[in-house]
Each structure stands twice: as structure tokens, then as C-alpha cells.
Design a protein around this motif. Structure first.
Motif, mmCIF file in Angstrom:
data_model
loop_
_atom_site.group_PDB
_atom_site.id
_atom_site.type_symbol
_atom_site.label_atom_id
_atom_site.label_comp_id
_atom_site.label_asym_id
_atom_site.label_seq_id
_atom_site.Cartn_x
_atom_site.Cartn_y
_atom_site.Cartn_z
ATOM 1 N N ALA A 86 13.480 -2.404 -8.632
ATOM 2 C CA ALA A 86 12.969 -3.632 -8.011
ATOM 3 C C ALA A 86 12.107 -3.314 -6.788
ATOM 4 O O ALA A 86 11.060 -3.935 -6.566
ATOM 5 N N GLU A 87 12.544 -2.328 -6.014
ATOM 6 C CA GLU A 87 11.769 -1.937 -4.841
ATOM 7 C C GLU A 87 10.436 -1.324 -5.255
ATOM 8 O O GLU A 87 9.401 -1.553 -4.603
ATOM 9 N N MET A 88 10.443 -0.555 -6.330
ATOM 10 C CA MET A 88 9.202 0.022 -6.839
ATOM 11 C C MET A 88 8.198 -1.067 -7.221
ATOM 12 O O MET A 88 7.007 -0.986 -6.878
ATOM 13 N N LEU A 89 8.666 -2.086 -7.914
ATOM 14 C CA LEU A 89 7.775 -3.167 -8.327
ATOM 15 C C LEU A 89 7.129 -3.855 -7.131
ATOM 16 O O LEU A 89 5.971 -4.283 -7.196
ATOM 17 N N LYS A 90 7.854 -3.952 -6.045
ATOM 18 C CA LYS A 90 7.341 -4.650 -4.866
ATOM 19 C C LYS A 90 6.411 -3.794 -4.023
ATOM 20 O O LYS A 90 5.456 -4.315 -3.432
ATOM 21 N N ARG A 91 6.643 -2.482 -3.982
ATOM 22 C CA ARG A 91 5.979 -1.674 -2.969
ATOM 23 C C ARG A 91 5.051 -0.576 -3.487
ATOM 24 O O ARG A 91 4.089 -0.219 -2.806
ATOM 25 N N PHE A 92 5.323 -0.019 -4.644
ATOM 26 C CA PHE A 92 4.655 1.206 -5.078
ATOM 27 C C PHE A 92 3.160 0.983 -5.317
ATOM 28 O O PHE A 92 2.763 0.071 -6.049
ATOM 29 N N LYS A 93 2.329 1.840 -4.724
ATOM 30 C CA LYS A 93 0.885 1.756 -4.888
ATOM 31 C C LYS A 93 0.307 3.136 -5.199
ATOM 32 O O LYS A 93 0.710 4.141 -4.608
ATOM 33 N N VAL A 94 -0.631 3.149 -6.132
ATOM 34 C CA VAL A 94 -1.292 4.385 -6.550
ATOM 35 C C VAL A 94 -2.804 4.198 -6.450
ATOM 36 O O VAL A 94 -3.345 3.182 -6.895
ATOM 37 N N TYR A 95 -3.449 5.175 -5.853
ATOM 38 C CA TYR A 95 -4.911 5.161 -5.754
ATOM 39 C C TYR A 95 -5.480 6.076 -6.825
ATOM 40 O O TYR A 95 -5.054 7.227 -6.964
ATOM 41 N N ILE A 96 -6.437 5.557 -7.605
ATOM 42 C CA ILE A 96 -7.089 6.342 -8.646
ATOM 43 C C ILE A 96 -8.436 6.803 -8.112
ATOM 44 O O ILE A 96 -9.286 5.986 -7.753
ATOM 45 N N GLU A 128 -4.194 -1.434 -15.663
ATOM 46 C CA GLU A 128 -3.782 -2.800 -15.956
ATOM 47 C C GLU A 128 -2.612 -3.247 -15.082
ATOM 48 O O GLU A 128 -2.233 -4.421 -15.110
ATOM 49 N N SER A 129 -2.044 -2.338 -14.325
ATOM 50 C CA SER A 129 -0.763 -2.603 -13.677
ATOM 51 C C SER A 129 -0.916 -3.087 -12.240
ATOM 52 O O SER A 129 -1.987 -3.000 -11.636
ATOM 53 N N ARG A 130 0.202 -3.552 -11.715
ATOM 54 C CA ARG A 130 0.271 -3.993 -10.323
ATOM 55 C C ARG A 130 0.256 -2.831 -9.346
ATOM 56 O O ARG A 130 0.107 -3.026 -8.140
ATOM 57 N N PHE A 131 0.441 -1.609 -9.859
ATOM 58 C CA PHE A 131 0.579 -0.451 -8.972
ATOM 59 C C PHE A 131 -0.756 0.063 -8.440
ATOM 60 O O PHE A 131 -0.786 0.750 -7.429
ATOM 61 N N ARG A 132 -1.833 -0.264 -9.095
ATOM 62 C CA ARG A 132 -3.129 0.259 -8.673
ATOM 63 C C ARG A 132 -3.595 -0.422 -7.385
ATOM 64 O O ARG A 132 -3.484 -1.626 -7.218
ATOM 65 N N THR A 133 -4.103 0.375 -6.470
ATOM 66 C CA THR A 133 -4.679 -0.155 -5.246
ATOM 67 C C THR A 133 -6.075 0.425 -5.047
ATOM 68 O O THR A 133 -6.330 1.584 -5.399
ATOM 69 N N GLU A 134 -6.956 -0.385 -4.498
ATOM 70 C CA GLU A 134 -8.310 0.079 -4.179
ATOM 71 C C GLU A 134 -8.378 0.661 -2.773
ATOM 72 O O GLU A 134 -9.403 1.203 -2.369
ATOM 73 N N ASP A 135 -7.268 0.535 -2.038
ATOM 74 C CA ASP A 135 -7.219 1.022 -0.657
ATOM 75 C C ASP A 135 -6.400 2.310 -0.599
ATOM 76 O O ASP A 135 -5.169 2.271 -0.677
ATOM 77 N N PRO A 136 -7.031 3.460 -0.465
ATOM 78 C CA PRO A 136 -6.278 4.727 -0.447
ATOM 79 C C PRO A 136 -5.314 4.847 0.720
ATOM 80 O O PRO A 136 -4.334 5.592 0.642
ATOM 81 N N ASP A 137 -5.546 4.077 1.797
ATOM 82 C CA ASP A 137 -4.667 4.170 2.961
ATOM 83 C C ASP A 137 -3.312 3.511 2.732
ATOM 84 O O ASP A 137 -2.373 3.765 3.484
ATOM 85 N N GLU A 138 -3.184 2.673 1.708
ATOM 86 C CA GLU A 138 -1.883 2.066 1.408
ATOM 87 C C GLU A 138 -1.212 2.727 0.201
ATOM 88 O O GLU A 138 -0.134 2.329 -0.217
ATOM 89 N N ALA A 139 -1.837 3.767 -0.339
ATOM 90 C CA ALA A 139 -1.312 4.429 -1.525
ATOM 91 C C ALA A 139 -0.159 5.366 -1.181
ATOM 92 O O ALA A 139 -0.186 6.063 -0.166
ATOM 93 N N HIS A 140 0.849 5.369 -2.044
ATOM 94 C CA HIS A 140 1.942 6.331 -1.942
ATOM 95 C C HIS A 140 1.596 7.622 -2.670
ATOM 96 O O HIS A 140 1.973 8.712 -2.244
ATOM 97 N N LEU A 141 0.882 7.489 -3.802
ATOM 98 C CA LEU A 141 0.463 8.641 -4.581
ATOM 99 C C LEU A 141 -0.994 8.484 -5.003
ATOM 100 O O LEU A 141 -1.532 7.373 -5.025
ATOM 101 N N PHE A 142 -1.610 9.624 -5.392
ATOM 102 C CA PHE A 142 -3.007 9.641 -5.797
ATOM 103 C C PHE A 142 -3.109 10.231 -7.198
ATOM 104 O O PHE A 142 -2.600 11.323 -7.466
ATOM 105 N N PHE A 143 -3.767 9.491 -8.088
ATOM 106 C CA PHE A 143 -3.901 9.911 -9.487
ATOM 107 C C PHE A 143 -5.223 10.635 -9.685
ATOM 108 O O PHE A 143 -6.295 10.118 -9.350
ATOM 109 N N ILE A 144 -5.141 11.856 -10.230
ATOM 110 C CA ILE A 144 -6.324 12.643 -10.575
ATOM 111 C C ILE A 144 -6.649 12.347 -12.045
ATOM 112 O O ILE A 144 -5.995 12.872 -12.952
#
Length: 413
Positions: A86-96, A128-144
Motif C-alpha cells: 500500500a505504501e508503494m502504491l502511494k509513494r514509489f516513483k521511477v524516472y525513465i 502506463e503505471s502510476r509509478f512513472r514520474t517526469e521529475d527526476p528529483d522526486e524519483a526513488h529509482l532510475f530506469f535505464i
């Protein structure tokens, strides 16, 4: 005159949310340590004949979690999984990273079909997911987002693949500040085909530092259990509907058919191909024998044998789960997908390769009550081994993201 008392320090109440996050992080770290120390290299012990009971846990205040969601002991720590998910759904962000031409080896998957579809689905699902963020400064992880599978389709040599990956990663390091904060520990890449392992094994900076999500978690190619992730190899689309809750139809003790492209498969075929209780074929089933004969055998079998092939992984494991057949993992080492979340001993049989000679007796020694327990538990986890587009809660994509979420919790910078 008595000395003056020092002034009392002001009391600051710990924010409830901060306290919860601290507790979850601690539990997550302890869980990872515990699971890593109890790797699937251990000898299988038969499950208790007691039918597994399902405990209903109050759900978190998230619209995506059903009010009546149930979490049984097929999970190592059901309560931690529920809260952390549940916490992951609310908070987790990944920058591509946006770099790279999508028409070549970057950004987009090669295809969403075949036994390496997991790589393609992840590439599509993350967008397609809620985890993607366009802001790298709020990302927890970075996808290569580099697809070695697409390079294979272009006929690129392994040497050139390594150069392509090296140049791409070097470009990201020089252009962005994020890699250097952790030397890549908060970066990850995904590859299902073993060509991806070959293409990246010559890049120690990438392999040793970043998180690898791979379908072939072989220790001999540098897989690091507490850091890397075993991606489920799933052959989609499935040819037939999901099986399960059909125990009365499963009259065959064990089944395997496939290429003899490994030592254990050769031994399996030679030892049991003429047995009357185990349905063991010396090669793949010819399509000329009938329509979907191979897939239909899963429906009538109790235990489906899953020996490693050219790599330790096999799409047959996910096939077995989908069709409701208890997978028998026949391997000396295999960090199974979601091993730090799911207790595989509750819905599969895990054996060493040396056990192949006693295979039939081991399976016959599993009582009907134990088999029913394993089967019922298997039905519970089927949703975790299915890719969807767009992704849905608890499917394979969300389980991979949860594995990444667990690993992000131990990264500090």
C-alpha cells in the motif's frame, strides 16, 4: 544553594506517518536479510499436512486494495507485504531516462509475445503505471531503458552489444548527476533473454552497482540475490485459460516434455521416459500429434517437472502455475521470482538435481492432503505470474515493482 536544574529539552512528537515509514523500512531490511540467508539452495522439506488457513488482514486506506483482501502464509510476512504494498502504491516513483532512439534499442520493447515477453511487458507497463514520474528529483529509482533483446533481433554481435550498452550508460553518467550520487545503486535495467546477460557481463560498473532484473538469475554470471531481481519468464499469451480448482481431473503423477539442452534434462529423460506413472517425453511434443497437446497435459497432471535448460530459468514454471499444475523445481540453485515475497515451499516442490533419481518416490510420498494444500495455495499466487496491459493490482508488473521498492528502501545518499 543548590545548583540550578538544566532546562528540560522540548519534546517533539514523532509524526505518525514518519514512524510508520521507519518501522516499515526496518521490517523490510530484516525481511531481505532473512530471505537472503534462507536461499532456495536449501533442501526441500515437505509442507505440513495441515490445510493452510487464510488470515484476513484489515486493508490499508487505499482505493486500489479491496476491503476484503486476504493474505495467507504463501507470503513470508503477510502483514508487512500488505502495508508495504500500500505504501508503494502511494509513494514509489521511477524516472525513465528519455535518451535513445525508440526505433533502435531504447525506450520500447521488441514484442509482447513469446517466452521473453516479460521484458516487453515491463517496458510498456512502466509507462502506463502510476509509478512513472517526469521529475527526476522526486524519483526513488532510475530506469535505464535499453533493450538487449531488440539488439538480438538486429543480429548485433555480443561484442558490439557491450559497446552499445557501455556508450549509452556513459552518456547518461556524463549528462545527468543522478548516477554519481550512489554510483548507480538506485538505477536498474531489465532483460529477460540471456543475451542481455551476455551483453552486459563485460560492464562491471553496471553489473555490480545497479539493480538487474533478469529472467536468468545464474550465480555463475554474477547474479547478486540481495541486490538483483529474478524476473519471471512468462510465455504469453497463454494458449489456454487458467487452470485450478480441478483436482479431480489430475490423474497423472508427473509430466515433462522439452529439449534435452542441459545435463539434468538428459538425465531426467533417460531415467524416466519409459515409466508408467510419470509422463516424461524424450523430446518436445510434435504439434502434428494434435492441437495444443502439450498445454492440455498440464491440466491433467498433479506435478509438472521444471528442470533448467541452457539457463536455470524456464518458462515452464509460469506455465505450470497458470495451468494449475504444481511446479517441481529441479535445480541446485535458482533464486526464484519474488522469492523474498512468496514462500515457494507452500505452492511448489523444490528439489536438488541429485533427487532426479528418486523423483517418483518423492512425489508419491506427498499425501493427497498435502497436494490439495499445495494446489489451493498455487491458485492464490496465479495472479502474480500474469502480465497485463495496462497493469492491474498484484500482477507480475506490480510484484516486480514491489521487489524494486524493497531494494530502494536500503539505498541511502
Amino acid at each position: 544553594m543548590s545548583a540550578a536544574k538544566p532546562p528540560a529539552m522540548p519534546f517533539t512528537a514523532i509524526n505518525t506517518k514518519q514512524a510508520l515509514i521507519l518501522i516499515l523500512s526496518t521490517l523490510t531490511l530484516l525481511t531481505l536479510i532473512y530471505i537472503s540467508s534462507n536461499s532456495l539452495g536449501s533442501t526441500y522439506s515437505y509442507p505440513s499436512p495441515t490445510i493452510t488457513t487464510t488470515t484476513t488482514i484489515p486493508t490499508a486506506s487505499s482505493s486500489t486494495l479491496k476491503e476484503d483482501a486476504e493474505f495467507s502464509d504463501v507470503y513470508h510476512t503477510p502483514d508487512v507485504f500488505r502495508l508495504n504494498y500500500a505504501e508503494m502504491l502511494k509513494r514509489f516513483k521511477v524516472y525513465i531516462y528519455p535518451d535513445g532512439d525508440p526505433k533502435t534499442f531504447y525506450q520500447t520493447p521488441r514484442k509482447l509475445t513469446g517466452k521473453y515477453a516479460s521484458e516487453g511487458y515491463f517496458f510498456q507497463n512502466i509507462r502506463e503505471s502510476r509509478f512513472r514520474t517526469e521529475d527526476p528529483d522526486e524519483a526513488h529509482l532510475f530506469f535505464i531503458p535499453i533493450s538487449c533483446h531488440k539488439m538480438r533481433g538486429k543480429g548485433t554481435s555480443y561484442e558490439n552489444m557491450t559497446i552499445i550498452v557501455q556508450n549509452y550508460v556513459d552518456g547518461l553518467i556524463s549528462k545527468y548527476p543522478y548516477w554519481n550520487r550512489t554510483l548507480g545503486a538506485d538505477h536498474f535495467f531489465v532483460t529477460c533473454h540471456d543475451v542481455g546477460v551476455r551483453a552486459t557481463e563485460g560492464l562491471p560498473l553496471l553489473v555490480k552497482n545497479s539493480i538487474r532484473a533478469v529472467c536468468s538469475p545464474s550465480y555463475d554470471v554474477g547474479f547478486i540475490p540481495h541486490k538483483d531481481i529474478a524476473l519471471p519468464q512468462i510465455l504469453q499469451p497463454f494458449a489456454l485459460p487458467r487452470g485450478g480448482n480441478d483436482i479431480e481431473n489430475r490423474t497423472t503423477l508427473g509430466f515433462w516434455a522439452g529439449h534435452r539442452n542441459s545435463r539434468i534434462r538428459v538425465i531426467l529423460a533417460r531415467t524416466w521416459e519409459n515409466d508408467t506413472e510419470l509422463d516424461i517425453s524424450n523430446n518436445r511434443i510434435n504439434r502434428a500429434t494434435g492441437h495444443l497437446v502439450y498445454q492440455k497435459r498440464f491440466y491433467r497432471t498433479k506435478f509438472c517437472i521444471c528442470p533448467g535448460g541452457s539457463q536455470v530459468n524456464s518458462a515452464r514454471i509460469a506455465d505450470s502455475i497458470h495451468y494449475g499444475c504444481i511446479p517441481v523445481i529441479l535445480s541446485n540453485y535458482y533464486d526464484l521470482p519474488f522469492n523474498d515475497i512468496l514462500d515457494w515451499s507452500k505452492f511448489s516442490v523444490i528439489l536438488k538435481e541429485k533427487d532426479v533419481y528418486d523423483l517418483k518416490q518423492i512425489l508419491k510420498d506427498i499425501s493427497n492432503e498435502q497436494f490439495v494444500t499445495l494446489h489451493n495455495n498455487l491458485v492464490q499466487v496465479q495472479k502474480h505470474f500474469q502480465w497485463n496491459t495496462p497493469p492491474i493490482p498484484y500482477d507480475a508488473f506490480h510484484m516486480v515493482m514491489y521487489d524494486l521498492w524493497l531494494r530502494h528502501s536500503v539505498i541511502k545518499y
